[in-house]
Write an enzyme that holds these catalytic residues in place. Sequence first.
Site, PDB file in Angstrom:
ATOM      1  N   ASP A 374       0.792  -1.228   0.000  1.00  0.00           N
ATOM      2  CA  ASP A 374       0.000   0.000   0.000  1.00  0.00           C
ATOM      3  C   ASP A 374       0.823   1.277   0.000  1.00  0.00           C
ATOM      4  OD1 ASP A 374      -2.284  -1.475  -0.114  1.00  0.00           O
ATOM      5  OD2 ASP A 374      -2.758  -1.325   2.008  1.00  0.00           O
ATOM      6  N   TYR A 459     -10.118  -1.786   1.425  1.00  0.00           N
ATOM      7  CA  TYR A 459      -9.861  -1.932   2.863  1.00  0.00           C
ATOM      8  C   TYR A 459      -9.718  -0.598   3.565  1.00  0.00           C
ATOM      9  CZ  TYR A 459      -9.586  -6.857   4.000  1.00  0.00           C
ATOM     10  OH  TYR A 459      -9.921  -8.153   4.282  1.00  0.00           O
TER      11      TYR A 459
END
EC number: 1.4.3.-
Length: 754
Positions: A374, A459
């Site tokens: 990420d 998420y």
Amino acid sequence: MDSLIKYIVILLALISVILNIVLICLNSNKPPKCMSQSQASLNLQDTHSDRSLVFADLTPEEYKAVRDYMWAQKDLKISHSVLAKPSDNFLFLIDLSLPKKADVLRYLDKDGQKPAREASVVVFYGEHRYLKEYVVSLSGPLTHRDVTEQKYKTKTLPFTARTVTIGEYAQLFTLLYGVFQKLETPLRESFGYNLQTNKLLPFEGMPRGIKAGDRKTWISFFRDFSGMYIHPVGFEMLINHESSNSSDWTVDKLLYNGQYFNSIDAFIKRYQAGDLEKIVYKKIENFASLKPREKPTGLGPQQYYLQGKRFSVKNNQVVYLDWNFAFGMSSLTGMRAFDIRFEGQRIAYELSVQEAMSVYGSTTPGMILTKFLDSSIGIGRFAHELVRGIDCPYGATYVDTHRYIDTNVTQRFRNSICVFEHDIGRPLRRHFSDFFHNSYGGMANSALVIRSITAIGNYDYIWDFIFYQSGSVEARVHATGYISSSFLVDGNLKYGHQVAENVLGNIHTHFISFKVDLDILGEKNIFQTKDMVYEEVPLPWMPTEKAKIPRLVEQQVKTEKEAAMLHGAKTPRYLHIASKQTNRWGHNRSYRLQVLSFAGDPLPESESTEKSMSWARYKVAITKHKDEEQTSSSLYSQNYMWKPFVDFSKYIEDNETIDNEDLVAWVTAGFLHIPHAEDIPNTVTVGNGGGVLIRPHNYFNEDPSIHSPDGVHFIPGSENDCEYNKMACLEKDQCTSTLEPFTYHGFEGVMQFE
């Protein structure tokens, strides 16, 4: 006569009104006795200092100054457009460049010169097909220097290592729209697609290929619903977008209902011939919607500061009881704290998030290779405004952040960090004495939390740094949001559970990398481990009899390789960063690293992409501090996994000594997620998290919370005495009928020995 009585009554009424007004005015500045204490201002135990600004994120003015300066460099030819094409030169990132630790400590501790303020800048050169990094000096007239070779041992970085920008996405979406026009009939019949109204939403897999230099992305498509991530339709497409010229991009493969096709024409031909197993569109309700199924009927418990907030936030510094620290938000790595002090003594120089990684399992291409890193997209980049009363307590203090990443203007993210004190809900410590000296002593576990929440695609990660009155600090993450899913095809149930009609929730790991730069009574520290073994010993009073009893095993670890604790290997249960100074009892003063994790297995080292996430091999790794070893991952790790420019394992390969050195702990925590029906519509935070607790171990001579003003103590007969039990007077002090009066009858029925 009647008129006289009438005038007398009116006169008396006027006199009464005037007297009441006078009395009200005389008493207006006197608070009710029961409110005087609750409105009292609380004095902070420490003061704010502008020295924390050495760690402060760039200001909007600084972002703009750096952008304008880089744009003004005519030789760089940087585009001003937010939708810059891959063939353009694009200023992708401006962020704070952290000063060297030695320079900062000299400034903080020895009144040395303040380190120069600098910005880190990343430029994507589409014109030349390479990437470069610069540092721009903000002290005095702006200047820049190329640091690419200094940081990465190469003059330029590969063009395909770059993150996909908004401009590149715009061109990808244009390509997809053209493809959809060609496929309108099968898409309409299979998925209800309509060129004007009903969309198919894309979700990309990563990495983008199978070898260094690839930029071939599998894109999966989902129904046009909120919560699209759990509405796969069974259609995927491989796009080759390696060229900086979008007219050269191609569709190399298609997947439809588990069947592969080498071109758009090949798919259309077989579809029209009926020579494949078709998907028949079925209209469904959106089971991913987070709109409540029942209307809210009221409010749950709320938190209030009855005597005012006991913490203060100024600029980038928090002061709370015995704690103070600086904080910031990196666009790439997210939340971080610096110069963390307890009772005036520095405990940690840096506590920060480094990376969030997930590895997925599937038979379908959109998930079969997927490994998300990420920070390559930007963890802090997606820290949006927090919802008051839900994401954080309603009365929390909220802080704005500013960022410049994949844009052409500085962006303000309102209320994207919150700070609050709250009662954990269980005592920090307590004891009820039933034997002999009957008494009760305890303390509510009030702690300070600084929080951000990042929503990266499907998420949401909730990032908390928690400061306890016992001198402990916790860095913790909880995951929520939506699971990633794939269309259910034959063989896919080996890789997860079915969670809806034709929907597979794919098994995946969550690994989080934290950096913990502890400075225990200075920078010169050692690494200790402690554990237990059972030892058979003869009983001193009966040597012929033996018993197995636990014995303490202590060790000092002296090299980086010895201190690299691999997942799966037997790891000592107590890990300490310690000073060579001792407490009153002769033990090394230390802080313990306690990892809270339910992580799955890391990617095997034999996998070609593993080096880009080699930090995940280690539950804990201890290295000697180096300014050039600032992060465990990098912006380029996602799209250049096979030859990463930051390979964390190399920090350990040189095997430097860690005896009486400045030490950094790199901690990996996380959890294995096997999706299940209760992940629909949304994954809950309960049980889905991990982190690291940093707690004192022989650092003090006793528990420091014994000095907290929150302590409670009473004995039989003094249950309602307020001197050491503020709860006894809470209901009276607050002038409220909603609080039940304090009562305690716990000493009734205690054991009597006389």
